[in-house]
Write an enzyme that holds these catalytic residues in place. Structure first.
Site, short mmCIF file in Angstrom:
data_model
loop_
_atom_site.label_atom_id
_atom_site.label_comp_id
_atom_site.label_asym_id
_atom_site.label_seq_id
_atom_site.Cartn_x
_atom_site.Cartn_y
_atom_site.Cartn_z
N GLU A 229 0.80 -1.18 -0.03
CA GLU A 229 0.03 0.07 -0.09
C GLU A 229 0.92 1.19 0.18
O GLU A 229 0.79 2.19 0.97
CB GLU A 229 -1.08 -0.06 1.33
CG GLU A 229 -2.03 -1.16 0.90
CD GLU A 229 -3.34 -1.04 2.06
OE1 GLU A 229 -3.31 -0.23 3.00
OE2 GLU A 229 -4.02 -1.84 1.87
N GLU A 353 -5.07 -8.52 -0.54
CA GLU A 353 -5.77 -8.14 0.72
C GLU A 353 -7.11 -8.06 0.26
O GLU A 353 -7.54 -7.13 -0.50
CB GLU A 353 -5.12 -7.08 1.35
CG GLU A 353 -4.04 -7.12 2.09
CD GLU A 353 -3.42 -6.02 2.85
OE1 GLU A 353 -4.32 -5.31 3.52
OE2 GLU A 353 -2.48 -5.66 2.92
O1 AHR Z 1 -5.42 -5.72 6.90
C1 AHR Z 1 -5.33 -4.85 7.60
C2 AHR Z 1 -4.54 -3.54 6.79
O2 AHR Z 1 -5.46 -3.25 5.78
C3 AHR Z 1 -3.26 -3.67 6.29
O3 AHR Z 1 -2.14 -3.87 7.12
C4 AHR Z 1 -3.16 -2.84 5.23
O4 AHR Z 1 -2.37 -3.22 4.13
C5 AHR Z 1 -4.54 -2.54 4.90
O5 AHR Z 1 -4.99 -1.31 4.60
#
Ligand code: AHR
Length: 551
Positions: A229, A353
């Site tokens: 991110e 994610e």
């Molecule tokens: O999964 C929780 C958080 O969500 C992670 O650390 C991040 O990459 C995302 O914003």
């Protein structure tokens, strides 16, 4: 609609009619009345379109002989971060724990993950990855520095779980490691040395250190994330700046003998097409194996009040499913863009994610992201996995956030107790798709109408595995209505129905608790009957079904 016949030509005719049903009907009608009663045709068209929206039966057309594209097993991957009780408590209990463990790693969790054939595990973050310095997590545990986990509650990170522990965890589970390297606050040298430590068998000061720490041969980690991110917690960069940094960091992520690295760039937040396009334009494609994408389903759409994991009404249920199904649109848009710059589809889209993100359970640390997991989560997971399967030409890895005790977990633990969530059981049912060939399908579904809005009630995907068995996974998101689904597949009568499994529960917000850990789990399902050349399945409301046939 006529039943499918056995010959191939008819199958295509049927397919054409399926695609162009309204026009076919119109064409036949015109012929019949020799163009004399056009107004009748208009009436029929209107009636058909009304019928299409209100029909109470879904139809699926598929031809197993057309299976070509492989559904990568890595689509069924997981993500574990140093966050809340995912690693500590969930995976790592320490060598002196009374909870059964192998070198500190809890065995009940390992066994559960093995059962669903977890193919890949992403670690150590998440946001944590961009403040993680790997050297803190190797060597004598009693001498490892204590640091502060600034992203997740400011708690002390003991570094008890580091590189060796993670690699051992992957070995026990039988999955491949996917490590996210630190671009946000780490150096190029630090990242480069971590890869040398992990992947080189050559003699050097770094690899000697690994040997002294108990690991003789290189682990050969295959997947490498260059930051996480980077548009947000990973450095708040612009895509142009990140693309430059990627080129620099990735240049020093070396391939050691027998250990080619699949490098993954930190891709867009949801459907951010500008971020994706900049990466596609500014990073030479040979420098990447794939580009990541993160998308979370927030029930209310409001990050300040996301909604409870278990206390929700139909309004929030509908909104969650709608936001979950939006993944399809994101992948369509992103894949279309990627096709422009990479028509040969060399680059993978890595959804590393994804999942439902609700408010935390009352009374728990808000920074630990501990949430329950209901039947609603299972329906989102099953629908999302169907979407990933359908996009398997581009989506070659996905990692659910997260594995244990954080966000949409497959496992929850409480001291020595462990429970498997409804989402876990979806992964259990869907494991049949891993490395199987996608069977393309066409689907007509009734709508699940709520208020002034509506969603397609049924979604599905199908595959043929290496033994030749045909698997179809179906989801009915309508919480009130059971729906017949007519499955038309080529040579339907030559397939023998083998088994069915069903995942559902009485209420959409039912969940497994430590008091009742088995409320939701798969049961045998047999409401499938052959009618001529097709099969009809009666999909219960709010359910996931896996069906298997063999030739
Ligand atoms: O999964 C929780 C958080 O969500 C992670 O650390 C991040 O990459 C995302 O914003």
């Amino acid at each position: 609609m006529k039943r499918l016949r056995l010959n191939f030509h008819d199958h295509y005719k049927e397919q054409w009619k399926f695609n162009h049903g309204m026009f076919y009907l119109g064409f036949k009608t015109i012929k019949y009345f020799q163009m004399k009663r056009i107004y009748l045709l208009a009436g029929l068209l209107f009636a058909w379109s009304q019928h299409a929206c209100s029909q109470s039966q879904a139809k699926i057309l598929l031809n197993p002989a057309h299976a070509q594209q492989t559904i990568s097993r890595y689509i069924y991957g997981m993500f574990s971060e140093h966050l809340g009780r995912d690693i500590y408590d969930g995976i790592w209990v320490g060598r002196n724990s009374s909870i059964p463990n192998k070198d500190g790693i809890r065995l009940d969790v390992v066994e559960a993950l093995k059962r669903i054939h977890v193919p890949v595990m992403r670690w150590p973050g998440g946001c944590f990855a961009d403040e993680y310095h790997w050297k803190d997590g190797v060597g004598d545990p009693s001498k490892r520095p204590h640091t502060i986990n600034t992203n997740w509650g400011g708690v002390t990170e003991t570094n008890a779980f580091g590189t060796h522990e993670f690699m051992e965890f992957c070995r026990l589970v039988g999955c491949d490691p996917y490590i996210a390297g630190n671009v946000g606050s780490g150096t190029v040298q630090e990242m480069s040395e971590w890869i040398e430590y992990l992947n080189s068998n050559q003699e050097s000061t770094i690899t000697d250190w690994r040997r002294q720490n108990g690991q003789d041969s290189a682990w050969k980690v295959p997947f490498w994330g260059v930051g996480n991110e980077s548009w947000g917690c990973g450095g708040n960069m612009t895509p142009e700046y990140y693309a430059d940094l990627y080129r620099r960091y990735a240049s020093f992520c070396k391939n050691y003998p027998g250990a080619p690295l699949k490098k993954i760039a930190s891709g867009p937040n949801g459907n951010d097409l500008h971020w994706m396009e900049t990466l596609l334009k500014d990073i030479p494609h040979w420098m990447m194996w794939g580009i990541s994408l993160h998308y979370y389903t927030v029930p209310t759409g409001n990050w300040q009040h996301k909604g409870s994991a278990t206390q929700f009404d139909e309004n929030e249920y509908f909104s969650t499913l709608k936001r979950g199904l939006y993944m399809d649109k994101i992948l369509d848009d992103q894949a279309t863009l990627m096709n422009r710059y990479d028509p040969q589809k060399h680059l993978a889209l890595v959804v590393d994610e994804w999942g439902v993100w609700t408010d935390v359970e009352p009374g728990t640390n808000p920074a630990f992201l501990y949430q329950q997991n209901s039947l609603r989560d299972a329906l989102v997971a099953a629908s999302t996995l169907n979407i990933f399967n359908q996009h398997c030409d581009r989506v070659r890895m996905a990692n659910l956030a997260q594995t244990v005790n954080v966000l949409q977990s497959v496992i929850l633990t409480h001291d020595a107790q462990m429970l498997l969530t409804p989402t876990y059981w979806v992964f259990d049912l869907y494991k049949v798709h891993q490395d199987a060939k996608l069977v393309p399908l066409q689907l007509q579904s009734p709508y699940y109408v709520f208020g002034n809005d509506s969603l397609q009630a049924i979604n599905a995907s199908a595959s043929i595995d290496s033994t030749g068995n045909l698997h179809i996974t179906l989801v009915n998101i309508n919480p009130h209505q059971s729906l017949p689904v007519e499955l038309n597949f080529y040579e339907a009568t030559t397939w023998k129905f083998l088994s069915g499994q069903l995942l559902t529960s009485a209420r959409i917000n039912d969940c497994n608790t430590f008091e009742h850990p088995n409320l939701i789990h798969p049961t045998t399902f047999g409401d499938v009957r052959q009618t001529g050349n097709s099969w009809t399945v009666n999909m219960p409301p709010k359910s996931v079904v896996l069906l298997t046939w063999k030739k």
